[in-house]
Design a protein around this motif. Structure first.
Motif, PDB file in Angstrom:
ATOM      1  N   TYR A  65       2.488   9.269   2.041  1.00 59.70           N
ATOM      2  CA  TYR A  65       3.707   8.482   1.767  1.00 59.70           C
ATOM      3  C   TYR A  65       4.216   7.733   2.993  1.00 59.70           C
ATOM      4  N   ALA A  66       4.086   8.334   4.209  1.00 57.41           N
ATOM      5  CA  ALA A  66       4.524   7.691   5.457  1.00 57.41           C
ATOM      6  C   ALA A  66       5.995   7.285   5.396  1.00 57.41           C
ATOM      7  N   ILE A  67       6.847   8.199   4.907  1.00 61.82           N
ATOM      8  CA  ILE A  67       8.291   7.970   4.860  1.00 61.82           C
ATOM      9  C   ILE A  67       8.894   8.369   6.204  1.00 61.82           C
ATOM     10  N   TRP A  68       9.707   7.501   6.792  1.00 63.49           N
ATOM     11  CA  TRP A  68      10.329   7.799   8.086  1.00 63.49           C
ATOM     12  C   TRP A  68      11.514   8.738   7.878  1.00 63.49           C
ATOM     13  N   PRO A  69      11.475   9.941   8.456  1.00 62.67           N
ATOM     14  CA  PRO A  69      12.519  10.932   8.189  1.00 62.67           C
ATOM     15  C   PRO A  69      13.885  10.587   8.772  1.00 62.67           C
ATOM     16  N   HIS A  70      13.923   9.735   9.812  1.00 61.50           N
ATOM     17  CA  HIS A  70      15.207   9.416  10.441  1.00 61.50           C
ATOM     18  C   HIS A  70      15.927   8.261   9.747  1.00 61.50           C
ATOM     19  N   ALA A 118       8.017   5.424  -1.473  1.00 58.65           N
ATOM     20  CA  ALA A 118       6.811   4.770  -0.957  1.00 58.65           C
ATOM     21  C   ALA A 118       6.367   3.646  -1.876  1.00 58.65           C
ATOM     22  N   LEU A 119       6.475   3.857  -3.174  1.00 57.60           N
ATOM     23  CA  LEU A 119       6.099   2.829  -4.144  1.00 57.60           C
ATOM     24  C   LEU A 119       7.052   1.633  -4.072  1.00 57.60           C
ATOM     25  N   MET A 177       0.834  -1.214   0.000  1.00 51.35           N
ATOM     26  CA  MET A 177       0.000   0.000   0.000  1.00 51.35           C
ATOM     27  C   MET A 177       0.859   1.250   0.000  1.00 51.35           C
ATOM     28  N   VAL A 178       0.479   2.215  -0.828  1.00 48.45           N
ATOM     29  CA  VAL A 178       1.084   3.541  -0.828  1.00 48.45           C
ATOM     30  C   VAL A 178       0.053   4.516  -0.280  1.00 48.45           C
ATOM     31  N   PHE A 179       0.406   5.184   0.811  1.00 48.47           N
ATOM     32  CA  PHE A 179      -0.520   6.099   1.476  1.00 48.47           C
ATOM     33  C   PHE A 179      -0.442   7.490   0.850  1.00 48.47           C
ATOM     34  N   ASP A 205      -3.465   4.924  -2.507  1.00 44.03           N
ATOM     35  CA  ASP A 205      -4.464   5.854  -1.973  1.00 44.03           C
ATOM     36  C   ASP A 205      -4.044   7.290  -2.275  1.00 44.03           C
ATOM     37  N   GLU A 206      -4.634   7.887  -3.301  1.00 39.49           N
ATOM     38  CA  GLU A 206      -4.335   9.268  -3.708  1.00 39.49           C
ATOM     39  C   GLU A 206      -2.828   9.527  -3.698  1.00 39.49           C
ATOM     40  N   PRO A 207      -2.038   8.705  -4.399  1.00 39.88           N
ATOM     41  CA  PRO A 207      -0.583   8.795  -4.256  1.00 39.88           C
ATOM     42  C   PRO A 207       0.035  10.043  -4.877  1.00 39.88           C
ATOM     43  N   LEU A 208      -0.700  10.771  -5.714  1.00 35.86           N
ATOM     44  CA  LEU A 208      -0.115  11.911  -6.419  1.00 35.86           C
ATOM     45  C   LEU A 208      -0.643  13.254  -5.931  1.00 35.86           C
ATOM     46  N   SER A 209      -1.477  13.236  -4.912  1.00 41.96           N
ATOM     47  CA  SER A 209      -2.168  14.464  -4.512  1.00 41.96           C
ATOM     48  C   SER A 209      -1.221  15.524  -3.953  1.00 41.96           C
TER      49      SER A 209
END
Length: 378
Positions: free
Chosen positions: A90-95, A148-149, A85-87, A163-167
């Motif tokens: 993106y839910a990318i962890w910055p650390h 994310a992809l 799933m791609v939110f 889920d709305e990956p380009l918004s």
């Protein structure tokens, strides 16, 4: 590959039906887009398939596996459903580095050598192998979307959920990324469920589109059919931009239907017995501005240009015809001006008669049969 049957999800103690007993299938290797305005239930449907929401009732299958069934008392955890799933965020962890973000779903599941091989392979798919050691905050929006992809694909899921990956991207980057996503989906032949409120995005990326409203599917089909021959006036108004003309006194004439409208006599294609009245859909790109030499021909009316917007490839015009406002996309070489008197023309074959009444929700969709029938397959 994805099968949804009588899915019901409510909130607020059952008062709000976010997803109202919908059914559909996503054929293997295809892209089905859930399209609709905010609050229509499309993301809740996707989250239910992913295992992030527990439905009230119904059944969900991924491949041959039942991942949720109220009847069978089955509710597999999200990590048991074999979906990526791609939110929207993106839910990318910055650390973490790019490599660590992408490899996260594999930690504890495979050995280090396999983890490295599959992570780099997933990054290679999205063109980010050279950024494996970069920190996530140092990435552009498009690069974060690719991370994310890659993370969604690294575990080699059976289905991909977007889920709305380009918004969060700008217009030009959205156009680039939707092409890249479509090409990647086709190269992997992975079954994909895509959620968006953007009509052009849905039309460009999908094999099938399910239009949702108030938790229900109100139209379903191939993008071209949804756009050209929508199932209801509401769908016509939502998909793209439309002129909808009310016509009365409809009668058959020389193999066509002719009726009276505010524009004047309107000739259009119809089948069967002509109704007393109907609504006719005319898309903006099907209207033409023509000279006075065409006056008197069928579907040619005099009008006045009310407003003009330059949008690069065309002029977006509003023309007043006998008190009815029509929007048209006019080639930029014509360069209309406000206040100019023009004649408006539309081909009778470009006029689509909308169904008399909204047909209501579609409760069961056989997507494989739909694709076979519409592709001419036996």
């Amino acid at each position: 590959m994805i099968e949804v049957t009588d899915l019901l999800k409510t909130f607020d103690g059952g008062k709000v039906r976010a997803v109202d007993q919908i059914s559909f299938t996503v054929p293997a290797g295809s892209v089905l887009t859930l399209l609709g305005p905010s609050g229509c239930g499309k993301t809740t449907t996707m989250r239910s398939i992913a295992g992030l929401e527990k439905p009230d009732s119904g059944e969900l299958k991924v491949g041959r596996k039942v991942v949720y069934s109220s009847r069978q008392k089955v509710n597999l955890r999200a990590n048991q459903r074999n979906v990526g799933m791609v939110f929207q965020s993106y839910a990318i962890w910055p650390h973490m580095t790019v490599f660590d973000n992408v490899s996260y779903p594999l930690k504890g599941e495979v050995d280090k050598a396999t983890l490295r091989e599959r992570t780099l392979g997933s990054l290679r798919l999205v063109g980010l192998e050279h950024l494996a050691d970069r920190r996530a905050p140092n990435l552009s929006g498009g690069q974060q979307q690719r991370v994310a992809l890659a993370r969604a694909l690294v575990a080699e899921p059976e289905v991909l959920l977007l889920d709305e990956p380009l918004s969060n991207l700008d217009a030009k980057l959205r156009d680039t990324m939707r092409k890249e996503i479509r090409e990647l989906q086709q190269s992997l032949d992975i079954t994909t469920l895509y959620v968006t409120h953007d009509q052009s995005e849905a039309l460009a990326i999908s094999d099938l589109v399910a239009v949702m409203s108030q938790g229900r599917i109100v139209d379903f089909g191939e993008p071209e059919r949804i756009y050209s021959r929508p199932r209801s006036r509401a769908v016509a108004d939502f998909i793209g931009m439309a002129n909808i003309v009310d016509v009365s006194g409809v009668r058959a004439s020389d193999g066509m239907w002719v009726g009276d409208s505010r524009l004047g006599p309107l000739s259009f294609h119809g089948e069967g017995q002509a109704p007393d009245s109907c609504s006719v859909l005319i898309r903006l790109e099907d209207l033409q501005l023509v000279g006075p030499e065409q006056a008197g021909n069928a579907n040619v009316w005099p009008g006045t240009v009310v407003s003009v917007l330059y949008l690069g490839g065309y002029w977006d015009c509003v023309i007043d015809v006998n008190g009815q406002r029509l929007r048209a996309q006019v080639p930029r070489r014509q360069r209309p001006t406000e206040g100019e008197r023009m004649y408006v023309r539309v081909s009778d074959r470009s006029c689509y008669v909308l169904p008399e009444d909204d047909a209501g929700p579609i409760v069961d969709v056989d997507a494989e049969e739909h694709l076979a029938v519409n592709s001419g397959a036996s």
